[in-house]
Structure formats: structure tokens, C-alpha cells
Design an enzyme around this catalytic site. Sequence first.
Site, PDB file in Angstrom:
ATOM      1  N   CYS A 158       0.794  -1.237   0.000  1.00 42.35           N
ATOM      2  CA  CYS A 158       0.000   0.000   0.000  1.00 42.35           C
ATOM      3  C   CYS A 158       0.821   1.278   0.000  1.00 42.35           C
ATOM      4  CB  CYS A 158      -0.997   0.076   1.132  1.00 42.35           C
ATOM      5  SG  CYS A 158      -1.049  -1.300   2.241  1.00 42.35           S
TER       6      CYS A 158
ATOM      7  N   GLU B 290       4.344   1.467   1.391  1.00 48.22           N
ATOM      8  CA  GLU B 290       5.723   1.349   1.841  1.00 48.22           C
ATOM      9  C   GLU B 290       6.683   1.220   0.664  1.00 48.22           C
ATOM     10  OE1 GLU B 290       4.114  -1.548   4.387  1.00 48.22           O
ATOM     11  OE2 GLU B 290       5.386  -0.906   6.033  1.00 48.22           O
TER      12      GLU B 290
END
Lengths: 257, 832
Positions: free
Chosen positions: B481, B483
Site C-alpha cells: 500500500c 511502503e
Amino acid sequence: MKNGIIFNIQEYAVHDGPGIRTAVFLKGCPLRCAWCCNPEGQDYKPEIMFSKRSRAEKVMGKSYTPKSLYDKIISNLPYFKNSGGGVTLSGGEPLTQAEFVREFLKISKKNNLSIGLETCGYFEWEKVKDFIAKFDFYYFDIKVTDPQKHKRFTGKDNKIIFENFKKLAKINPLKITVTIAVIPAVNNSKKEISEIIKLCKENKISKIRLLPYHFMGKDKYEALGRKYPMKNTALLKHSEMEHLKKLILKSGINYSL
Amino acid sequence: MKTICEKEKFDMREVKGEPSTSRIKIMRGRYLSSPLIIDSEYIKLYTEAHKKTNGLNALERRAECHAYAMEHLTPNIQDAESFVGSKTRYTRGAIPYCNYASEYILREFKNEEHAAQDKFTDIGLGGGIAHSKKLAKDGNYELFSKKFLLSKEDKKILHESAEYWRGKCMQDTSDAVWKKKFDKADYIENGWKAVLYTAPHDPAPEGRYVLDFETALSQGFNKIIEKMKNKIKKAKSTDSASVEKIYFWRAGIRTLEGTLNWVKNYAKTARELAKTEKNTARKKELLEIAAICEQVPANPARSFREAMQAFWFIYLAGHIEGAQLGYSPGRFDRYMYPYYKKDIDSGKITDKEVLELLEALRVKMTEIEYVASFSWEGLGSGNLYQNMIIGCTDENGKRADNELSMLILQSAINCQTTQPTLSIWYDEGLSDEFLLKATQCVKTGCGFPAWFNLKVYIQHEREKSGLPTSLIRKYAAMGGCTEPTLEGMSYGVVQAGFINHMKLFELAMNGGVDPRTKIKFDKTKIPKNYKELLTAYKLHLKNAIRNWQRYWNYVMAAHRQVCNLIYSSVLTRDCVERGLSLDDKGAVCNGTPTTLSTGMVNAVNCLASVKKLVDDDKACSLSELKKACANNWKGFELLHKKALDTPKWGNNDNYVDNIYKELFNTYCDYVVKQKNYLGEPYDPSMLAISTHTPFGKVCGASPDGRLAEVALCDGVTSPAPGTDTNGPISVLLSAAKIDHTKIRGGLHNMKFHPSALKGIEGSRKLLALIKTYFESPGFQLQFNIVDSCMLKDAQKHPENYRDLIVRVAGFSAFFVELSKSIQDQIIERTEY
């Protein structure tokens, strides 16, 4: 030094000018328009709003010095600069607090902040003539040309409004956008709008915008312990608004958002 | 009284898209009408091979089981597809990875609660989930994990597989060690019971990395196999370390060969289908598909079409090997561009055709499903977090957006699916055209693209890995998502376990005892003022982090034994070069494993509230405040109002923002103290996915005025719903006060009403907002463009909103498939 009574500061305002804009809502207005969606801005004095839904009390109307308001807003400056934005004074009628506005304008201009004005036009020209030309743009409300009708729906005659309008337009017509709040059974007729368009043309106004009636502020009346004057008024149809918009465009005036 | 939301006014979203061709309409329509199904074929085959390979070394055994399964999977070629490959035999099938965890499956069969956390989890009810439920009621299917169909036959196989893997799967293998050996094992178990931590990993979600597509596409598997064969030839096996390398290369060869056999099966099937295909156009297509499958990914791709098919096989094969969640395609507009440019320039392909292929890719990626224990379903909302990131700069810092980037955005506008989620690597030099197009995509309201500040990541990665800026620019990608990671050369991050900040706060308030379960954690002094509270909080934070990290290191030892990702290793630099798998530190970057937490904003608001009420205003004692919370504010109405009025994060108020800064820095300092299982310091990060709901459910009322069981905040810096009373700029001014370069990740949700972004002016305003925030410097922004009326209606009439996509903390989801509590949360988030 007169403090300003402000009932709302709205960041990323949508209908109040170009760029990322913070709208400052000053409390107090000489008019009492039946469709007003900011009834908490009408009375100059701070007052309490009680929300039935959240069961919470809120005091509407906070005191600021011109400097303290400026300090609060200036943190937004990078966002203003990158977007051609700034501050717009609205309300209520901002020019009822002329002394405060004068000082605030002075501080803002010294620091190159863009300031716009939204006005209903009902103010004392003498009290504001020394600074009224200094705004970067204006949204000037015109509601109804017929004085009797105007008084019936707003509580006041429109003579002063039109005089101010003409004076302001003489100074810099290109900076003015005339706002017409389109209200059912008040001014949503071809005749009414045409009159206003005529007035604009006479005063070399190049931009008009239409704000369709809505009742998103309805609950606020109850929260103030008041009755909503426009009860049971239906929303305008999209087609009707389009029709009025066409009228404006036909006249050669730009339709502005 | 008519409401403001008349039916015709509902869809105020300015930008709407339509699939560009009938092919895509068919594909998307098929997806939307498919139920979710468990497919046990892979695990059946894997288990068969496992039974036959006792005694084989771990690396080769893993490779053999996976390769054997791959080459015996039934190819799934769906009607109208122009490139093929499916994880399962069904459109929306999921593989139950018993080799990772089998206990949750067995418990489900026994109708037992999976974990203490089940009752705090709810899942979506609409869409494909509703479809599954209906079919389950009607036919020969059972419902698994409340949303997947399970046929009688598959159930039998699954049950047998799960029984076989009992004691052998990764989870059981690790449990056998840490539960007995780890001196803080009780703490971890208690942490799960109290919901201080997210539920145990069932199965541990692999992912958050990107394969080296660039090399795989341009060289082809045969070349890589050849390379490994040469490595073996040249290797001198003089010690165990070098023998391990030989095992690894052998395992790598077997895996790639097995994968190529899987592809060959698709070619075969395509040819068979062509034989009986009556439609001449489709027949031709099938033969083309077969030809392409016979060419790639064994050999280098020679055209854009070949590259698309090759990419898909390469990507999917990695998806099959592990229980992937957050496994991502990375910088698609970078490594696919040469193929696009060559074909466009030579007239071999048109933009229209490219667009169709990209839309098809969206559907195929969205078809991938994930099955896990019930509480993990709730946490992830069934999402696969496949993140495609575009834009960025080249190694010299010059803008890297290109025509393919534009087409990718257009494909997302046209074909609205949840996957892949799109992200923009933001740099000030990106073209105006590209940025405006990205804004158009935002305006469809699907929740992407999310925006990431490249400069901030570069700084973080430089400090973390020491790699040069030019390299980081070239390979910066998004793993999962939010990182960032360097594509093609980084270790992933298995498992996304989160720490509950609000629970830590409760422990601090209550002397280390969880008020809900009465479980005792570390004993701390019952605080009487802000300073004592903060000290206690920090202690609990420190211990929760450290214990979790150490526990996880145990688990990863088992991962290395049982679930080492051979395929992904072979396609990650420099594993083949070094002869080391990912778990043996073969990758270039090994500092990517993160420690995650949720709800810091809540803790900060609570601390600020205590400071104000107890220390500054002396409005009450801390014990009185505790009592009020214990009673959910009943009988303490006046104090409740005061608590609600205390300074809140997100209003550009230093009173509370400074507390956040302090806590944030403390968190980061604690996280990096512990080394991960590869020997590098853990990297701090924060997220929510959907953890904020179950985390909030187990917490009572809190000093910030929050009522009991209300969900926590959903981002890293997004304010608690309704508490950002100064507007969006003030929120961003608050968010900019923390040092975003310290964490790997970041998430900031903003919701806008369509009218706030209307027209080209609205787009420019939004871009100015992003630009200014990133200059401040912030790291991440993502936008939800809907109005609440519409969402409320979607709750009442999900059948009318089957394809409505909204954004939830890190991913986009079909609104009707989200649980009601998440739906309510999105509706409640402040609108501008």
C-alpha cells in the site's frame, strides 16, 4: 482598535475566489434574507447554537484583532502562493465591521496577501471609501431590482445597494463578479434575471455567477431557536438553471463559477 | 420533505469512465458477477510432492513442491481474454496455503472461532461476497471464511491437506519453537487476546516487494536458468555454505523450469481451444496466444504484446508461490516503455490496442483473491494491495513520465477496478499534462492514484541502505500500500502485524492491566499526571515493539525453513549472483522489514487531553478521568464536553502537534533498536489497512472524548474523524511537523466533495495542495472524492452501487464489499 467578531474560518473554500482560499466569515449583517444559509452570521453579537443531532452547544462568534486573524491565517501562505489563492472576507456582511476590515486589509497588503470581498452591497460608502478599492476582487450580491420586492424578502430597500454597486463598478468593473442567488418565487424568472443582467451591462460588469437556492443551512435556524423562513421550498431544476445561465451568456457577459 | 440528494444528483463525480472495448466489458462484467471460490488444486499438488520429497534439502524441496504443483495446474483460459494466466481455475478463486498455516482452516471446519479477535471483525456483505452466499445457500457449496464457496470435493481435499500440514506448516513450525523458547511468549499470546497486536498470521501474508521485471523480460527465463547452471558448474563445493548455494541454484532452476512447463500448458490449452473454436476471429486469437506462450517468458520479449503476456506470467508465478498480499508490479511505465515505444514507432501497435491491454491487466489483477483466517479478512478487507507506481524521475532526476504513463492512467479511468492501485511518484518536474491526467483519475473517485513524495523517500532510503540517489530514483517503487522499496532488488516484508496504540494507552492508564480482559502486561505505576502517563506509555510502547520484533524473528526462521520464496529469489538481485535466497540475505536491500502500528493520532489526542484537563486546567484528576472513560462518559457529561474540546491533532495547534512529534520520534527510536531476522535494524512504519476498526472495538472510551468501541484513526497523520475543525490546510500543516524521512511509509487520507475539485481550476487547486504539502515536506496523500449522501445511499441500496470504489487507508475497495463499520467510517470522515 476594534476587534472583529468572526463566526467561521473556512479553509479550501469552494465558492469564494480563485486558488486555495480561506474564507473568513464576519458576523453581522444589515439584511435578513429569507433564504440565508448562514443565519448565525446575521446578528453581530456572539450567540449560541445548539445542535440537536450532536447534542452539543457551540458559541458562534469569536473575537479577533486584525493581527491575530492575520497570524492565524498566514500559516496557509505557501498554499496560497502555489495556487494563486488567499483570503476572502465574507459573512454576514464584512463591511459592517469597517474598522476591523480596514486594519486587516492594511496588514495583509503589506505582506502581499491576496484579499477578496463578498458583499451584499448594503453598507455606508463614507465609512469604507478609503479602502474599498484595495481588494483584489469582489463578489457583489444582486438579488432583486424591484425595491418593494427587495424589502419584502431581505428586510431592506435596495437603493443603497445599487448606489454602492455603481460607485464600486466605476472604480474597477473588471474585478467584480455579480452573484445572483437564484431563489424560487423571488427572482427565478426570466424577467428578474434580465433586469439584473441589464444593470450589469450598464455598469460594465463582465462576470455573473448564479448560486442556486439550497437549504443546507436549514438546521442552523432550529439550532438558534428560530424558524426557517423558506419552509417547504423546492429546489430548482437543473434545466431551469441552465436556462438562466443561457440568458447571461446571450447577453455577452461571462458566466463565472 | 425532499432531501438535497435527489436521485439524479447522486453521481456528482466529474469524471466517469467506460471500458474502451467490448472485450473489456465482458471481462469486467464477468468479474463483477463471479462469486468467490476456494481452489484447492495447488495445495493438493504441492502436498503430493511434499509427501514424496522427504529428506530433500529445504531449498530444493520447496522448489520441487512448488514446481510440481505449477506444472500440473489446470490452465484457465477465459473467454475474450487476449493474454492468459490465472492463479486458479476460477475467475475469483483463492488458494488456501496450508503450507503456511493450517490451523485456521481446521478450526473453521470445526466451526470454532479462529481467534479472540473474530468477534471484533466484520467483513463486507455485498457484491461477489453476496453472490457466494447465495450460491452456497442454493447448491452444493459451503461457505468458507464467510465469503468463499467451497465445493464438497474441494472441502475434502482441503481438509486432508490441512491435516497433513498440521505440525509441518510454517506457523506450526515456528510455534513449536517460540512458544517454548521465547521468554516473552506469554506476552505475545496475551497481546493477541487483548488485541494489542493484530491476530496471528493465518497465513502470514507475503509480499511488499517487486520482482526484477526488467531483467526477466529482457533476458527470458532460459538465460537465467543457463546462468544458474553455469554457477553450479563453476562452484567449488568445499564447505557447507557453498553447498547451500548449489542447492539454491538447483532449486532456482527447478522452479523456473516448472514455471515454464506451466506456461507450456497454457500454450497447449490455447491450441486445443483453437481447434474447437467456431468463431474465426477468436480462433486466430487463441493461436496467437499459443504462439506467444511458446515464446515468452522462456525467451526475451520482442514486442509489447509479448511483453504483456510475459509480464503477466512472470508476475503471476510469483503470486502463486506465496500467500501474497502487497506483492506489486512496481514501475510498470518504466520497464515496459521500451517495448511500447518500439512498437508504436514502427506502427506495430496502436495506442488503442495498448489501452485495451492495460484495461485487461486491471481486470486480471483484480481477479486475484486471498483467503485467510476470518480476522485477517477483516483486517485486509480482502484486498490484495497490488501497487503500480508511475511518474517518478530517471536516475538523473529528469521527469520519467511518458506516453505509457498516460495510457495507464486512462486505463484506470476507463476500467474501474480495485487493482492495481495506482500511485504517483511525485516530483516537481513531472509534466503538467501527466499531473492533470492523474488528477482526472482522482476525480473518478476510485481513490487512486495516491501521491508519494519522491524526495522524502530518497532521503529515507539513502540513510537506510546507503545506496546512491541515482539508483534510488531509477528503482524506487511501492511495495504494497504505502511502503516504498527498490524494485527488483529488495527483500519483501512478510506479515503486516500491527501494534495498537490505543491499547498501549489503556495499559499506561491502568498500571499495565488491560481494562477489558483484565490481562496483566508489564506493571507500571498508575499515573497521576501527564508526565507519569507519558512515561508509562513509552515503556509499554517500547516493550510491545521489542517483544513483537523478537517474536517475529522466530517466525521468520520457520519461513526460511518452510516457505522460502525460491522463485522470487531468482528474480531479485543479487540472489542468483550470490547463490543466496531472499531469506539468506541474497537481496541487495535487506532493511525493508518494518514494524507497524495503528492509532498514534488517537494516543496523541488522549495525551493532549490529559495534559490539558488534568495538568493545565485542573478540571479533574486523572483517576476521575479514568472513571469517566470506564463509564463511557455516562454521568460525566460535563467532563465529556471538556474532553471533546481539548486540542486535537490536525488543527495546526502546537499544543498537541508537539506531543505527536515527540511520540513519533520515540516510536522510530524504539523500532530501529532491534535487528530484523536478516540482521538489519527494523524500519519504522505506520499504517491501518482496516485494523483501526477492530482495534477501536476493544478499547473503551478515551480521554480525547472518544466513545467506547469507536474505530481508531485510519492513517498515520489523518485526524480523528470530525476533530479537524480548522480545515484541510491546517490538517496538512500539522502533518508536516513530523519528520517523514524517518519512516518507510506514511498515509494521509483526505476526503473531498466533488464540488471542491470541480473543473480545471479544481484540478489545479488539488495539484497546488499536493505540491505545497510535499514542499513542507510531507510524504503521502490520498483522496476520496464522494459525497456522503451517495455513500449512505450505497449502504441502503448496494445493488445500485456494485462498482462503486472508495479508498480505505492504503487501498481502494468496492464499497459494497466493505464491512458496515468501515463504510460508516468513510462516511463520517470530514468532507471539505
